[in-house]
Motif scaffolding. Structure first.
Motif, PDB file in Angstrom:
ATOM      1  N   LEU A  40     -14.753 -16.678   9.606  1.00  0.00           N
ATOM      2  CA  LEU A  40     -13.395 -16.910  10.449  1.00  0.00           C
ATOM      3  C   LEU A  40     -11.973 -16.837   9.405  1.00  0.00           C
ATOM      4  O   LEU A  40     -12.123 -17.465   8.478  1.00  0.00           O
ATOM      5  CB  LEU A  40     -13.499 -18.172  11.256  1.00  0.00           C
ATOM      6  N   PRO A  41     -11.058 -16.435  10.058  1.00  0.00           N
ATOM      7  CA  PRO A  41      -9.741 -16.673   9.652  1.00  0.00           C
ATOM      8  C   PRO A  41      -9.038 -17.965   9.532  1.00  0.00           C
ATOM      9  O   PRO A  41      -9.136 -18.546  10.621  1.00  0.00           O
ATOM     10  CB  PRO A  41      -8.994 -15.348  10.249  1.00  0.00           C
ATOM     11  N   ALA A  42      -8.671 -18.212   8.368  1.00  0.00           N
ATOM     12  CA  ALA A  42      -8.557 -19.646   8.243  1.00  0.00           C
ATOM     13  C   ALA A  42      -7.234 -19.578   7.349  1.00  0.00           C
ATOM     14  O   ALA A  42      -6.696 -19.109   6.446  1.00  0.00           O
ATOM     15  CB  ALA A  42      -9.307 -20.697   7.549  1.00  0.00           C
ATOM     16  N   TYR A  43      -6.340 -20.614   8.112  1.00  0.00           N
ATOM     17  CA  TYR A  43      -5.054 -21.073   7.334  1.00  0.00           C
ATOM     18  C   TYR A  43      -4.861 -22.629   6.865  1.00  0.00           C
ATOM     19  O   TYR A  43      -5.530 -23.374   7.543  1.00  0.00           O
ATOM     20  CB  TYR A  43      -3.918 -20.846   8.434  1.00  0.00           C
ATOM     21  N   ALA A 255     -16.989 -24.178  13.240  1.00  0.00           N
ATOM     22  CA  ALA A 255     -17.163 -22.888  12.987  1.00  0.00           C
ATOM     23  C   ALA A 255     -18.329 -22.534  13.872  1.00  0.00           C
ATOM     24  O   ALA A 255     -18.317 -21.249  14.624  1.00  0.00           O
ATOM     25  CB  ALA A 255     -17.348 -22.551  11.694  1.00  0.00           C
ATOM     26  N   SER A 256     -19.220 -23.290  13.814  1.00  0.00           N
ATOM     27  CA  SER A 256     -20.541 -22.874  14.876  1.00  0.00           C
ATOM     28  C   SER A 256     -20.171 -23.044  16.264  1.00  0.00           C
ATOM     29  O   SER A 256     -20.768 -22.270  17.010  1.00  0.00           O
ATOM     30  CB  SER A 256     -21.654 -23.989  14.497  1.00  0.00           C
ATOM     31  N   LEU A 257     -19.406 -23.952  16.679  1.00  0.00           N
ATOM     32  CA  LEU A 257     -19.039 -24.126  18.100  1.00  0.00           C
ATOM     33  C   LEU A 257     -18.095 -22.693  18.367  1.00  0.00           C
ATOM     34  O   LEU A 257     -18.481 -22.127  19.401  1.00  0.00           O
ATOM     35  CB  LEU A 257     -18.247 -25.207  18.302  1.00  0.00           C
ATOM     36  N   LEU A 258     -17.174 -22.122  17.791  1.00  0.00           N
ATOM     37  CA  LEU A 258     -16.425 -21.067  17.819  1.00  0.00           C
ATOM     38  C   LEU A 258     -17.356 -19.977  17.850  1.00  0.00           C
ATOM     39  O   LEU A 258     -17.004 -18.904  18.602  1.00  0.00           O
ATOM     40  CB  LEU A 258     -15.239 -20.879  16.774  1.00  0.00           C
ATOM     41  N   LYS A 259     -18.434 -19.970  17.372  1.00  0.00           N
ATOM     42  CA  LYS A 259     -19.156 -18.584  17.181  1.00  0.00           C
ATOM     43  C   LYS A 259     -20.194 -18.787  18.419  1.00  0.00           C
ATOM     44  O   LYS A 259     -21.223 -18.055  18.347  1.00  0.00           O
ATOM     45  CB  LYS A 259     -19.969 -18.623  15.876  1.00  0.00           C
ATOM     46  N   GLY A 260     -20.252 -19.667  19.256  1.00  0.00           N
ATOM     47  CA  GLY A 260     -20.953 -19.930  20.267  1.00  0.00           C
ATOM     48  C   GLY A 260     -22.342 -20.867  20.117  1.00  0.00           C
ATOM     49  O   GLY A 260     -23.250 -20.413  21.294  1.00  0.00           O
ATOM     50  N   LYS A 261     -22.296 -21.418  18.985  1.00  0.00           N
ATOM     51  CA  LYS A 261     -23.600 -22.254  19.240  1.00  0.00           C
ATOM     52  C   LYS A 261     -23.447 -23.539  19.845  1.00  0.00           C
ATOM     53  O   LYS A 261     -22.497 -23.805  20.350  1.00  0.00           O
ATOM     54  CB  LYS A 261     -23.812 -22.794  17.656  1.00  0.00           C
ATOM     55  N   GLU A 265     -27.069 -27.173  17.775  1.00  0.00           N
ATOM     56  CA  GLU A 265     -27.174 -26.195  16.651  1.00  0.00           C
ATOM     57  C   GLU A 265     -25.963 -26.478  15.743  1.00  0.00           C
ATOM     58  O   GLU A 265     -25.929 -26.263  14.246  1.00  0.00           O
ATOM     59  CB  GLU A 265     -27.326 -24.682  17.164  1.00  0.00           C
ATOM     60  N   ALA A 266     -24.736 -26.719  16.359  1.00  0.00           N
ATOM     61  CA  ALA A 266     -23.727 -26.859  15.463  1.00  0.00           C
ATOM     62  C   ALA A 266     -23.939 -28.179  14.576  1.00  0.00           C
ATOM     63  O   ALA A 266     -23.461 -28.121  13.428  1.00  0.00           O
ATOM     64  CB  ALA A 266     -22.389 -27.004  16.358  1.00  0.00           C
ATOM     65  N   HIS A 267     -24.378 -29.116  15.038  1.00  0.00           N
ATOM     66  CA  HIS A 267     -24.754 -30.355  14.350  1.00  0.00           C
ATOM     67  C   HIS A 267     -25.677 -30.113  13.078  1.00  0.00           C
ATOM     68  O   HIS A 267     -25.247 -30.504  12.204  1.00  0.00           O
ATOM     69  CB  HIS A 267     -25.300 -31.462  15.299  1.00  0.00           C
TER      70      HIS A 267
END
Length: 290
Positions: A40-43, A255-261, A265-267
């Motif tokens: 993911l693009p990160a700043y 990141a996992s939540l943003l990817k739809g997990k 699963e994210a945990h």
């Protein structure tokens, strides 16, 4: 308008001066780095001094393929003296009146805030009014649907009840460890068990998710539904140090939540990544993307 799942870590960026040598650090930078490991693009939003330490931070973060919004400050680049106890747990001595205490809110930051999917912020960078106001303005400019993660990160005496309560009202995800939870319970005059206190925080401050890490005793994720609780035991690994482990946990979870997990699963991904980071020296080891 949100696009491309852009994620921001805002706050302190600094040098962790470890017994093994100097390492790039600061929770927001650590968070952004680990988010980027998931593609993911990160700043990184912060400030550095007009000095060699600041130049080196910029160079290293660019080498790690991070996007930078680092203001040039007349204050020195931040440093932290880190000692590691016999259990591999870090102790911090954080220098005051440094660059990341003076992060300005610019037009470019407002534009960035308006298009991101998630931000992670903590309490430490809010010890100074200028940086605190920038963090609050940045979050206020974000889309309503974005994830606003308060990784509380209590350090030394650099927090207050006002800062904590304001941040709790701004976030929709709270990340906290068991020691910080105890401090927060005393601050908010609550004597219930951990689960009931987390539920109270969610109700009182309108928080959607609370992530509670308890070191070697496992971790919990509480969702909006009272029945939505995930517990995972902490993997047994050979710990080198725990610097950055909590930041990697938060990053992997977001990141996992943003990817739809799913929440569970994210945990699981967060637990696995955090355990790996504990087996390496420093806060930003590279690893194969999950």
């Amino acid at each position: 308008m949100i696009r491309d799942n852009i994620v921001v870590g805002i706050g302190e960026v600094l040098w962790d001066c470890l017994p093994s040598g100097r390492q790039l650090g600061g929770a927001p930078a650590n968070f952004a780095y680990h988010v980027s490991q998931f593609g993911l693009p990160a700043y990184v939003v912060s400030a550095v001094g007009k000095d060699s330490l600041g130049d080196e931070i910029k160079s290293l973060l660019l080498e790690k393929n991070l996007n930078l919004c680092l203001a040039d400050s007349n204050k020195p680049t931040g440093t932290v003296q880190v000692s590691i106890n016999e259990k591999g747990v870090p102790q911090y001595d954080i220098c005051k009146n440094v660059a990341w205490d003076n992060i300005p809110f610019t037009a470019d930051l407002r534009v960035l805030a308006e298009k991101i999917s998630a931000v992670c912020f903590g309490s430490l960078a809010q010890r100074n009014e200028l940086s605190r106001n920038t963090i609050l303005s940045f979050i206020d400019s974000m889309p309503n649907s974005s994830l606003k993660v308060f990784d509380i990160n209590l350090r030394q005496n650099y927090y207050s009840k006002h800062i904590i309560e304001t941040s709790l009202r701004l976030c929709n995800i709270l990340k906290i460890n068991d020691e910080e939870l105890d401090i927060l319970q005393v601050m908010l005059e609550d004597n219930g068990d951990a689960k009931s206190f987390c539920n109270k925080l969610m109700n009182d401050f309108h928080i959607n998710i609370i992530v509670l890490t308890c070191g070697e005793n496992g971790s919990y994720v509480y969702g909006n539904n009272d029945e939505e609780v995930s517990f995972i035991e902490t993997p047994k690994v050979k710990v080198v140090d725990t610097v950055g482990a909590g930041d990697s946990f938060t990053a992997a979870f977001v990141a996992s939540l943003l990817k739809g997990k799913s929440l569970c699963e994210a945990h699981k991904t967060a637990v696995d990544i955090s355990a790996f980071v504990c087996t390496r020296c420093g806060a930003m080891p590279s690893y194969i993307k999950k």
